[in-house]
Design a protein around this motif. Structure first.
Motif, PDB file in Angstrom:
ATOM      1  N   SER A 480       0.786  -1.265  -0.091  1.00 28.79           N
ATOM      2  CA  SER A 480      -0.099  -0.089  -0.032  1.00 28.79           C
ATOM      3  C   SER A 480       0.723   1.302  -0.207  1.00 28.79           C
ATOM      4  O   SER A 480       0.785   2.310  -0.741  1.00 28.79           O
ATOM      5  CB  SER A 480      -0.858   0.032   1.193  1.00 28.79           C
ATOM      6  N   ASN A 482       4.091   1.594  -1.072  1.00 24.97           N
ATOM      7  CA  ASN A 482       4.635   1.647  -2.424  1.00 24.97           C
ATOM      8  C   ASN A 482       3.637   2.311  -3.680  1.00 24.97           C
ATOM      9  O   ASN A 482       4.085   3.131  -4.469  1.00 24.97           O
ATOM     10  CB  ASN A 482       4.947   0.153  -3.027  1.00 24.97           C
ATOM     11  N   VAL A 483       2.244   1.862  -3.445  1.00 22.63           N
ATOM     12  CA  VAL A 483       1.407   2.320  -4.197  1.00 22.63           C
ATOM     13  C   VAL A 483       1.315   3.814  -4.048  1.00 22.63           C
ATOM     14  O   VAL A 483       1.054   4.631  -5.132  1.00 22.63           O
ATOM     15  CB  VAL A 483       0.250   1.585  -4.155  1.00 22.63           C
ATOM     16  N   ASP A 484       1.190   4.368  -2.920  1.00 21.62           N
ATOM     17  CA  ASP A 484       1.162   5.696  -2.744  1.00 21.62           C
ATOM     18  C   ASP A 484       2.320   6.337  -3.082  1.00 21.62           C
ATOM     19  O   ASP A 484       2.089   7.453  -3.629  1.00 21.62           O
ATOM     20  CB  ASP A 484       1.133   5.792  -0.801  1.00 21.62           C
ATOM     21  N   LEU A 486       3.924   5.700  -5.977  1.00 23.78           N
ATOM     22  CA  LEU A 486       3.604   5.430  -7.118  1.00 23.78           C
ATOM     23  C   LEU A 486       2.523   6.749  -7.906  1.00 23.78           C
ATOM     24  O   LEU A 486       2.524   6.952  -8.927  1.00 23.78           O
ATOM     25  CB  LEU A 486       3.385   3.950  -7.572  1.00 23.78           C
ATOM     26  N   TYR A 487       1.693   6.863  -6.895  1.00 29.78           N
ATOM     27  CA  TYR A 487       0.901   7.968  -7.307  1.00 29.78           C
ATOM     28  C   TYR A 487       1.173   9.260  -7.664  1.00 29.78           C
ATOM     29  O   TYR A 487       0.833  10.178  -8.225  1.00 29.78           O
ATOM     30  CB  TYR A 487      -0.176   7.987  -6.078  1.00 29.78           C
ATOM     31  N   LEU A 497      -3.481   1.454 -10.689  1.00 27.02           N
ATOM     32  CA  LEU A 497      -2.860   1.617  -9.555  1.00 27.02           C
ATOM     33  C   LEU A 497      -3.933   1.900  -8.540  1.00 27.02           C
ATOM     34  O   LEU A 497      -3.934   1.221  -7.209  1.00 27.02           O
ATOM     35  CB  LEU A 497      -1.754   2.929  -9.402  1.00 27.02           C
ATOM     36  N   LEU A 500      -5.310  -1.663  -7.602  1.00 29.98           N
ATOM     37  CA  LEU A 500      -4.426  -2.360  -6.772  1.00 29.98           C
ATOM     38  C   LEU A 500      -4.321  -1.614  -5.211  1.00 29.98           C
ATOM     39  O   LEU A 500      -4.447  -2.600  -4.277  1.00 29.98           O
ATOM     40  CB  LEU A 500      -2.770  -2.075  -7.304  1.00 29.98           C
ATOM     41  N   LYS A 501      -4.543  -0.330  -5.161  1.00 29.44           N
ATOM     42  CA  LYS A 501      -4.625   0.068  -3.846  1.00 29.44           C
ATOM     43  C   LYS A 501      -6.043  -0.290  -3.164  1.00 29.44           C
ATOM     44  O   LYS A 501      -5.986  -0.884  -1.936  1.00 29.44           O
ATOM     45  CB  LYS A 501      -4.901   1.686  -4.011  1.00 29.44           C
TER      46      LYS A 501
END
Length: 652
Positions: A480, A482-484, A486-487, A497, A500-501
């Motif tokens: 979670s 890492n996704v933040d 990538l945003y 994304l 995925l989140k």
């Protein structure tokens, strides 16, 4: 045994009801003080009746909810069944209005009601879940801390004093950070009250005096009535009656600013006690009887036992031990019914003192032996000191019993027969004690073996839950995060994304629900119902056009294994999600029932569906059927007229 030791319980817990008219009229004849019991009670009940009328006359749900909360704030003077009914109404209205904060506040009044019924486990569960929700939504911190105080009180009543003190210190620290004076007073009073429970009276007084430093401010004087009343109890225990009289009058002054029936009972007990000290037993009786009459209708088993113990000690000093024995047995029954180990000790102590006053030394000795056994299970950390004192009393009583038996059996016998009979009695008693100790040792060994097996199973379950949290949970949280990150970067497909989140969030939510079930030794049906309510509160804001309700009709509260509880929860989740996503319903009702058979019914007013086709095409339906089969649950779908679908889950 001193009469005054029972006053330690004064003035901390909220409780409520009204005294019987006859007892109040009797008090009017004996009460020569400035305050009138009848007028006091009528004034309090008048305010409550006015609030009830306002609730009934409310024209909107929001207005009704406002007046219900004002009424529930008077919980110290409400009958417990009335408090529970209004709190449930508040919860239903809050869910209907999609007001999560109001629903949590309703939970607080339900927690008070559960505490008054002696259901400490449910108080702790409701407090924990509500505190978690308040943290997640950054809700009212004062309400959060009140839940914490309620939880600490329940923990204390189960004998876990160290845990209660740790929570008290934590709450005090948070209150001081926010500079919330009212909550600081409550927290310091809690810490002092727990100290009285473990016999640490000087530290308790120190904490009460800390709370009273705010009493000079008229704004907080009323809030100080509980530490004032608790100080009275400590000074009575120390036989400093002048100080006790001073502080009980101060508590009464504070209570005039914030009236409740709670303080009335405390004042009646203190007045009765002072009359006994002046050898005016006949004049004291109406005060004790009136206090008991009020307390018995308040609904808190622990406080009822304390009131009975007061009457037992009065019967002992007034030469009525047989009456005291009967009352003490009633207290023992209540303590056993609600599993109140600490209060059970007080009840048995009162029973023992009345047996001794009645010259029934055999029953007195047997009662002391029961006290030793209870003390061993409740005060595990303090067992050495407690058992040493009780065993010393028991050994003294054994010697007294031997002397009594000798006197009864050797009257008019010569010295030789006297010595022979005494020796025979002693040997028989010794053999009996050795045999009894042998049996106890064997039984204790079997119990320890059983506990060891249960503890091993419990440790394994907790280890699994801990591993799930520490490993899978950590990885999900890392994904979670890492996704933040990538945003914040340039991404070809942001929707990927976002998906995925969302998936990671679902993993973490599912993980928390799994840990909730696996970390428990057993789950009751009411606990499962509470968990579903929390889930409903979380998803309700996403479905504002659907009215979701949870109802309970649980006459017997069955215990489920953690795995079966998890299966049931997952089935309910899948069914709710199916109705909310696909049925286009406007109303959804979940009902928990239990008597001889347990039923959970999920009913919507949507467009309906064909379950036979869904069985073969949907993974969700297949998983529901698989879970039901594994948990031994009967699952059936049916149509609802004029439209809608009903799912019925039944199990024993």
């Amino acid at each position: 045994m001193k009469l005054h030791f029972i006053f330690i319980i004064l003035a901390w817990l909220p409780f409520s009801s009204r005294a019987q008219t006859g007892d109040i009229n009797i008090l009017k004849k004996h009460d020569t003080s400035a305050f009138n019991v009848g007028q006091w009670t009528e004034a309090i009940l008048g305010k409550i009746n006015l609030l009830k009328k306002n609730v009934a006359a409310a024209s909107t749900d929001r207005e009704k909810l406002h007046f219900i909360f004002l009424l529930c704030d008077k919980n110290e003077s409400l009958n417990n069944d009335t408090l529970y009914a209004y709190a449930m109404d508040a919860q239903r209205i809050a869910l209907k209005l999609h007001d999560q904060a109001a629903a949590i506040r309703a939970n607080y009044y339900l927690a008070i009601s559960y505490a008054n019924k002696g259901n400490q486990d449910r108080v702790i569960a409701v407090s924990d879940s509500s505190m978690q929700l308040l943290t997640s939504i950054r809700g009212d911190r004062s309400l959060y801390e009140n839940f914490g105080l309620r939880k600490a009180n329940a923990i204390t009543k189960t004998g876990r004093y160290k845990e209660a003190l740790e929570l008290g210190y934590q709450l005090l620290k948070e209150c001081e950070k926010r500079n919330d004076t009212a909550m600081i007073i409550k927290s310091e009073n809690l810490i002092g009250w727990v100290n009285t429970k473990i016999g640490q009276f000087q530290p308790a007084l120190n904490w009460f005096y800390k709370a009273l430093k705010y009493a000079a401010n008229p704004k907080y004087f009323a809030a100080c009535r509980k530490p004032l009343a608790n100080m009275t109890a400590v000074y009575i225990d120390r036989n400093q009656l002048d100080s006790a009289y001073y502080f009980i009058n101060k508590a009464l002054d504070a209570d005039r600013a914030d009236q409740s029936l709670t303080n009335l009972v405390d004042v009646l007990n203190v007045k009765g006690y002072l009359l006994v000290q002046e050898h005016q037993n006949k004049a004291a009786a109406p005060f004790f009887n009136a206090a008991y009459a009020i307390r018995k209708q308040l609904g808190d088993p622990s406080l009822i036992i304390s009131e009975i113990v007061t009457l037992c000690q009065y019967d002992m000093v007034s030469g009525q031990p047989k009456k005291g024995i009967a009352l003490a047995k009633e207290a023992v029954g209540i303590a056993n019914k609600y599993n109140l180990k600490v209060d059970l000790v007080n009840a048995y102590l009162s029973l023992a003192s009345n047996y001794r006053a009645d010259n029934d030394y055999i029953s007195y000795s047997n009662t002391l032996e029961k006290i030793i056994s209870i003390k061993d299970s409740v005060y595990r950390n303090d067992a050495a000191k407690s058992l040493a004192e009780l065993e010393a009393k028991y050994e003294v009583q054994k010697k007294e019993n031997t002397i009594i038996n000798q006197k009864l059996d050797i009257i008019n016998r010569d010295k030789f027969l006297y010595a022979a009979l005494a020796l025979s009695v002693f040997l028989l008693f010794l053999v009996f004690m050795l045999y009894a100790n042998y049996r106890k040792k064997r039984e204790r060994q079997k119990q320890q073996e059983t506990i060891a097996v249960m503890q091993a199973e419990e440790n394994a379950r907790k280890r699994i839950a801990s591993d799930l949290h520490d490993n899978i949970g950590a990885y999900a949280a890392a994904i979670s995060a890492n996704v933040d990150e990538l945003y914040n970067e340039t991404v070809t497909n942001p929707q990927t994304l976002a998906n995925l989140k969302g998936n990671v969030f679902e993993i973490m939510t599912s993980l928390r629900d799994t840990i909730w079930a696996l970390s428990k030794e057993a789950v009751t049906l009411t606990s499962l119902s509470d968990r579903v309510k929390i889930y409903v509160q979380k998803i309700q804001p996403s479905y504002k056009n659907v009215r979701i309700m949870v109802e309970e009709n649980i006459k017997e509260d069955p215990v489920l294994s953690p795995l079966n509880a998890l299966h049931l929860f997952r089935i309910l989740q899948e069914s709710l999600n199916n109705s909310l996503r696909h049925s286009k319903c406007g109303r959804l009702l979940i009902t928990f029932k239990s008597n001889q058979e347990c039923l959970i019914v999920i009913e919507d007013d949507g467009k309906g569906f064909d379950p036979d086709k869904s069985w073969s095409t949907g993974n969700g339906m297949s998983n529901m059927r698989s879970r039901a089969r594994e948990a031994g649950i009967s699952m059936a779908f049916s149509q609802v007229a004029p439209q809608g679908t009903r799912l019925t889950l039944s199990f024993n």
